[in-house]
Design a protein around this motif. Structure first.
Motif, PDB file in Angstrom:
ATOM      1  N   GLU A 356       0.851  -1.204   0.000  1.00 54.02           N
ATOM      2  CA  GLU A 356       0.000   0.000   0.000  1.00 54.02           C
ATOM      3  C   GLU A 356       0.880   1.245   0.000  1.00 54.02           C
ATOM      4  O   GLU A 356       1.947   1.265   0.619  1.00 54.02           O
ATOM      5  CB  GLU A 356      -0.925   0.011   1.224  1.00 54.02           C
ATOM      6  N   PHE A 357       0.408   2.295  -0.649  1.00 58.49           N
ATOM      7  CA  PHE A 357       1.171   3.539  -0.768  1.00 58.49           C
ATOM      8  C   PHE A 357       1.315   4.186   0.613  1.00 58.49           C
ATOM      9  O   PHE A 357       0.322   4.417   1.304  1.00 58.49           O
ATOM     10  CB  PHE A 357       0.423   4.476  -1.722  1.00 58.49           C
ATOM     11  N   PRO A 358       2.542   4.502   1.032  1.00 57.20           N
ATOM     12  CA  PRO A 358       2.727   5.048   2.386  1.00 57.20           C
ATOM     13  C   PRO A 358       2.292   6.511   2.489  1.00 57.20           C
ATOM     14  O   PRO A 358       2.320   7.243   1.509  1.00 57.20           O
ATOM     15  CB  PRO A 358       4.231   4.914   2.619  1.00 57.20           C
ATOM     16  N   SER A 359       1.921   6.932   3.689  1.00 56.49           N
ATOM     17  CA  SER A 359       1.472   8.314   3.878  1.00 56.49           C
ATOM     18  C   SER A 359       2.643   9.281   4.012  1.00 56.49           C
ATOM     19  O   SER A 359       2.489  10.471   3.765  1.00 56.49           O
ATOM     20  CB  SER A 359       0.590   8.407   5.126  1.00 56.49           C
ATOM     21  N   GLN A 360       3.812   8.763   4.415  1.00 59.36           N
ATOM     22  CA  GLN A 360       4.945   9.647   4.697  1.00 59.36           C
ATOM     23  C   GLN A 360       5.926   9.696   3.532  1.00 59.36           C
ATOM     24  O   GLN A 360       6.429   8.658   3.099  1.00 59.36           O
ATOM     25  CB  GLN A 360       5.704   9.130   5.938  1.00 59.36           C
ATOM     26  N   SER A 361       6.244  10.925   3.081  1.00 60.89           N
ATOM     27  CA  SER A 361       7.228  11.072   2.004  1.00 60.89           C
ATOM     28  C   SER A 361       8.584  10.522   2.416  1.00 60.89           C
ATOM     29  O   SER A 361       9.343  10.032   1.585  1.00 60.89           O
ATOM     30  CB  SER A 361       7.359  12.542   1.608  1.00 60.89           C
ATOM     31  N   ASP A 362       8.901  10.605   3.710  1.00 56.23           N
ATOM     32  CA  ASP A 362      10.188  10.095   4.188  1.00 56.23           C
ATOM     33  C   ASP A 362      10.281   8.576   4.064  1.00 56.23           C
ATOM     34  O   ASP A 362      11.368   8.029   3.929  1.00 56.23           O
ATOM     35  CB  ASP A 362      10.427  10.511   5.651  1.00 56.23           C
ATOM     36  N   ILE A 363       9.132   7.912   4.129  1.00 61.00           N
ATOM     37  CA  ILE A 363       9.133   6.454   3.904  1.00 61.00           C
ATOM     38  C   ILE A 363       9.211   6.189   2.402  1.00 61.00           C
ATOM     39  O   ILE A 363      10.003   5.375   1.937  1.00 61.00           O
ATOM     40  CB  ILE A 363       7.872   5.804   4.533  1.00 61.00           C
ATOM     41  N   LEU A 364       8.390   6.922   1.637  1.00 57.73           N
ATOM     42  CA  LEU A 364       8.342   6.698   0.186  1.00 57.73           C
ATOM     43  C   LEU A 364       9.725   6.865  -0.449  1.00 57.73           C
ATOM     44  O   LEU A 364      10.092   6.110  -1.351  1.00 57.73           O
ATOM     45  CB  LEU A 364       7.335   7.658  -0.471  1.00 57.73           C
ATOM     46  N   LYS A 365      10.493   7.828   0.048  1.00 52.77           N
ATOM     47  CA  LYS A 365      11.792   8.084  -0.597  1.00 52.77           C
ATOM     48  C   LYS A 365      12.761   6.904  -0.391  1.00 52.77           C
ATOM     49  O   LYS A 365      13.695   6.734  -1.156  1.00 52.77           O
ATOM     50  CB  LYS A 365      12.388   9.416  -0.116  1.00 52.77           C
ATOM     51  N   ASP A 366      12.506   6.077   0.627  1.00 53.79           N
ATOM     52  CA  ASP A 366      13.371   4.915   0.853  1.00 53.79           C
ATOM     53  C   ASP A 366      12.737   3.611   0.363  1.00 53.79           C
ATOM     54  O   ASP A 366      13.243   2.525   0.639  1.00 53.79           O
ATOM     55  CB  ASP A 366      13.709   4.795   2.351  1.00 53.79           C
ATOM     56  N   CYS A 367      11.610   3.710  -0.342  1.00 51.64           N
ATOM     57  CA  CYS A 367      10.968   2.504  -0.875  1.00 51.64           C
ATOM     58  C   CYS A 367      11.688   2.080  -2.149  1.00 51.64           C
ATOM     59  O   CYS A 367      11.981   2.904  -3.009  1.00 51.64           O
ATOM     60  CB  CYS A 367       9.493   2.769  -1.203  1.00 51.64           C
ATOM     61  N   GLU A 368      11.900   0.783  -2.213  1.00 54.04           N
ATOM     62  CA  GLU A 368      12.559   0.237  -3.398  1.00 54.04           C
ATOM     63  C   GLU A 368      11.493  -0.482  -4.225  1.00 54.04           C
ATOM     64  O   GLU A 368      10.796  -1.362  -3.701  1.00 54.04           O
ATOM     65  CB  GLU A 368      13.579  -0.786  -2.893  1.00 54.04           C
ATOM     66  N   PRO A 369      11.337  -0.132  -5.491  1.00 54.99           N
ATOM     67  CA  PRO A 369      10.292  -0.795  -6.271  1.00 54.99           C
ATOM     68  C   PRO A 369      10.627  -2.255  -6.562  1.00 54.99           C
ATOM     69  O   PRO A 369      11.783  -2.574  -6.790  1.00 54.99           O
ATOM     70  CB  PRO A 369      10.269   0.002  -7.590  1.00 54.99           C
ATOM     71  N   VAL A 370       9.611  -3.099  -6.523  1.00 54.65           N
ATOM     72  CA  VAL A 370       9.774  -4.499  -6.946  1.00 54.65           C
ATOM     73  C   VAL A 370       9.157  -4.572  -8.336  1.00 54.65           C
ATOM     74  O   VAL A 370       7.989  -4.212  -8.523  1.00 54.65           O
ATOM     75  CB  VAL A 370       9.037  -5.455  -5.973  1.00 54.65           C
ATOM     76  N   TYR A 371       9.948  -5.001  -9.308  1.00 57.67           N
ATOM     77  CA  TYR A 371       9.487  -4.972 -10.697  1.00 57.67           C
ATOM     78  C   TYR A 371       9.177  -6.354 -11.237  1.00 57.67           C
ATOM     79  O   TYR A 371       9.821  -7.335 -10.857  1.00 57.67           O
ATOM     80  CB  TYR A 371      10.587  -4.382 -11.595  1.00 57.67           C
ATOM     81  N   GLU A 372       8.221  -6.390 -12.169  1.00 59.23           N
ATOM     82  CA  GLU A 372       8.140  -7.535 -13.058  1.00 59.23           C
ATOM     83  C   GLU A 372       8.390  -7.008 -14.472  1.00 59.23           C
ATOM     84  O   GLU A 372       8.144  -5.830 -14.753  1.00 59.23           O
ATOM     85  CB  GLU A 372       6.801  -8.278 -12.934  1.00 59.23           C
ATOM     86  N   SER A 373       8.859  -7.886 -15.311  1.00 57.84           N
ATOM     87  CA  SER A 373       9.276  -7.453 -16.643  1.00 57.84           C
ATOM     88  C   SER A 373       8.353  -8.048 -17.695  1.00 57.84           C
ATOM     89  O   SER A 373       7.933  -9.199 -17.562  1.00 57.84           O
ATOM     90  CB  SER A 373      10.695  -7.980 -16.851  1.00 57.84           C
ATOM     91  N   MET A 374       8.013  -7.253 -18.694  1.00 57.49           N
ATOM     92  CA  MET A 374       7.165  -7.770 -19.772  1.00 57.49           C
ATOM     93  C   MET A 374       7.847  -7.491 -21.101  1.00 57.49           C
ATOM     94  O   MET A 374       8.576  -6.506 -21.230  1.00 57.49           O
ATOM     95  CB  MET A 374       5.803  -7.059 -19.753  1.00 57.49           C
ATOM     96  N   ASP A 375       7.576  -8.323 -22.087  1.00 58.06           N
ATOM     97  CA  ASP A 375       8.139  -8.055 -23.412  1.00 58.06           C
ATOM     98  C   ASP A 375       7.451  -6.853 -24.035  1.00 58.06           C
ATOM     99  O   ASP A 375       6.227  -6.713 -23.936  1.00 58.06           O
ATOM    100  CB  ASP A 375       7.926  -9.272 -24.331  1.00 58.06           C
ATOM    101  N   GLY A 376       8.227  -6.006 -24.682  1.00 61.02           N
ATOM    102  CA  GLY A 376       7.633  -4.869 -25.381  1.00 61.02           C
ATOM    103  C   GLY A 376       6.974  -5.320 -26.675  1.00 61.02           C
ATOM    104  O   GLY A 376       7.067  -6.489 -27.047  1.00 61.02           O
ATOM    105  N   TRP A 377       6.302  -4.381 -27.386  1.00 59.70           N
ATOM    106  CA  TRP A 377       5.622  -4.771 -28.631  1.00 59.70           C
ATOM    107  C   TRP A 377       6.388  -4.295 -29.858  1.00 59.70           C
ATOM    108  O   TRP A 377       6.174  -4.769 -30.950  1.00 59.70           O
ATOM    109  CB  TRP A 377       4.171  -4.284 -28.648  1.00 59.70           C
ATOM    110  N   LEU A 378       7.297  -3.351 -29.670  1.00 60.41           N
ATOM    111  CA  LEU A 378       8.190  -2.888 -30.735  1.00 60.41           C
ATOM    112  C   LEU A 378       7.462  -2.659 -32.063  1.00 60.41           C
ATOM    113  O   LEU A 378       7.933  -3.064 -33.128  1.00 60.41           O
ATOM    114  CB  LEU A 378       9.357  -3.879 -30.900  1.00 60.41           C
ATOM    115  N   THR A 379       6.295  -2.066 -31.969  1.00 61.04           N
ATOM    116  CA  THR A 379       5.455  -1.783 -33.139  1.00 61.04           C
ATOM    117  C   THR A 379       4.848  -0.400 -32.952  1.00 61.04           C
ATOM    118  O   THR A 379       4.502  -0.039 -31.824  1.00 61.04           O
ATOM    119  CB  THR A 379       4.272  -2.803 -33.195  1.00 61.04           C
TER     120      THR A 379
END
Ligand code: GDP
Ligand code: IMO
Ligand code: MG
Length: 425
Positions: A356-379
């Motif tokens: 969930e999105f945190p209420s504090q900017s000080d927390i958000l600035k230290d959040c590390e995103p967890v990514y999933e990767s998808m193939d692009g469409w290159l079109t």
């Protein structure tokens, strides 16, 4: 026969102007409910590009009525420049525009106060648009603001101006001479504005409620975005009002029961102007690449926008705060040449999962995103007109966004022009 609210899901500039222009074709009234000329809403009609700062995007379609609600803050200089500019380009602005008599006025001293405030903050500055937005909403909440209705009564206007100039002189350390000369300049300038604004002034809450009762279609236009909201945004790196759907009722004077639907405008990646935390921000080279391809420069200030990967935590949060029924996904075409494409699904904070999105900017600035990767469409998708004709990988990207946000994608924009928008079946 519906009242529809259009809200930005991210940090503004999601393409609200384009989506509102599209929806306006089936609306009777388009009403702006908050913000001021810090906004820049772009609409491209054929070869013509319009950037609207105060006047609702509905103005570009003949026969639509436009309203500037009481929740908006009005720079009269900017308003009349915009009206003159539109008229020069052949756009009719007259009895199709009404402005609430309760709308607060941005005065020259608000702009001055804001620049002093930003310089005092130094390295912690907000990175505002410099239009006086924070100070005017402070005066509104502080009960010393001057409203459109006051401008129409010379005596009231002068009395309120005296009070404010004395108060601002104290804050700014200015002299009696400053008060006198500033007052003389404002009275001269604002007398002209008072005469010009008179025909537009109305009780816009009354107009809207009567229209809703008569079964008209009303489109409520927000400026900025959910993460710039004074309550739910990345405080203090926000604007000073409520762009979220809750702002509609107080910003227009309509009840919550009058609202039928809320549509979230979501960019296919994320941008931000000004300071503040931004978990999925690209490294500089990728940011530059998307900025150039997506023409990500502020429509109001020309500042380069910061760019980053799509963040599903933000859109889930925006869907919750605003009650989105559906999403308009914009600028899909800008990702045409990106492969792979990353989506942030959650954050990691202090080694723990954060969904969930945190209420504090000080927390958000230290959040590390967890990514999933998808193939692009290159079109190149910019000429595609039907959802079925989109490349499979583009459809997968749209479907994944819908799944992660928990909200159906209803519209997909594939180009800046008015006709570059696809309805999802
Ligand atoms: P707003 O403040 O939310 O109305 O958005 P802005 O007008 O500030 O910024 C959006 C920019 O993207 C404008 O230049 C639009 O013309 C452009 N735009 C909107 N939708 C699309 C799209 O689907 N594709 C492309 N290429 N440009 C778009
Ligand atoms: P539209 O309607 C993007 C940002 C500013 C700054 C913060 C506070 O075009 O989406 P302010 O001048 O409001 O006090 O600045 O909010 N900001 C916007 N960013 N789009 C906007 O409007 C914005 N309006 C304000 O850059 O970070
Ligand atoms: Mg904008």
């Amino acid at each position: 026969m519906a009242t529809v609210v259009v809200v930005g899901a991210q940090w503004g500039d999601e393409g609200k102007g384009k989506v509102i222009d599209y929806l306006a074709k089936d609306s009777d009234i388009v009403a702006r409910y908050q913000g001021g000329n810090n906004a820049g809403h772009t609409v491209v009609v054929g070869e013509e590009k319009y950037v609207l700062h105060l006047i609702p995007c509905g103005i570009l379609r003949p026969d639509k009525k436009c309203i500037i609600g009481n929740g908006v803050v009005l720079s009269l200089k900017a308003l009349f420049e915009e009206i003159d500019h539109l008229r020069q380009r052949g756009i009719y602005v007259g009895d199709n525009l009404s402005i609430s008599d309760r709308t607060h006025l941005i005065m020259p001293y608000h702009i001055l106060l804001e620049s002093v405030d930003e310089s005092i903050r130094g390295a912690k500055k907000i990175g505002t648009t410099g239009k006086g937005i924070g100070p005017v909403y402070m005066d509104k909440a502080g009960r010393s603001g001057i409203r459109v209705g006051d401008l129409l009564d010379c005596g009231v206007f002068e009395e309120k101006l005296d009070f404010n100039l004395n108060e601002k002189a104290r804050i700014l350390g200015e002299s009696e001479e400053w008060i006198e000369s500033t007052k003389a300049e404002i009275l001269k300038e604002y007398q002209v504005y008072a005469d010009r604004i008179k025909p537009f002034v109305a009780d816009t809450s009354l107009i809207l409620n009567e229209a809703i009762k008569a079964g008209k279609n009303v489109l409520c236009e927000s400026a900025q975005g959910t993460l710039l909201d004074v309550d739910f945004g990345t405080y203090p790196y926000i604007t000073s009002n409520n762009p979220t759907a809750g702002g509609v009722c107080t910003g227009l004077g309509i009840g919550p029961t009058a609202i039928d639907r809320v549509l979230g405008v979501v960019k296919a990646y994320v941008t931000r102007v000004g300071e503040g935390p931004f978990p999925t921000e690209f490294p500089p080279d990728m940011s530059e690449r998307i900025r150039l391809r997506g023409e990500e420069f502020g429509a109001t200030t020309g500042r380069p926008r910061r760019c980053g990967w799509f963040d599903a935590v933000i859109v889930r949060y925006a869907a919750r705060i605003n009650g989105f029924k559906s999403i308009a996904l914009t600028k899909l075409d800008i990702l045409d040449e990106v492969d792979p494409i990353k989506i942030c699904t959650e954050y990691k904070y202090n080694g723990k999962r954060l969904t969930e999105f945190p209420s504090q900017s000080d927390i958000l600035k230290d959040c590390e995103p967890v990514y999933e990767s998808m193939d692009g469409w290159l079109t190149d998708v910019s000429e595609i007109e039907r959802y079925d004709d989109l490349p499979e990988n583009a459809k997968k990207y749209i479907e994944r966004i819908s799944q992660l946000s928990g909200i159906k994608v209803e519209l997909v924009a594939v180009g800046a022009r008015r006709d570059r928008i696809i309805t999802v079946k």
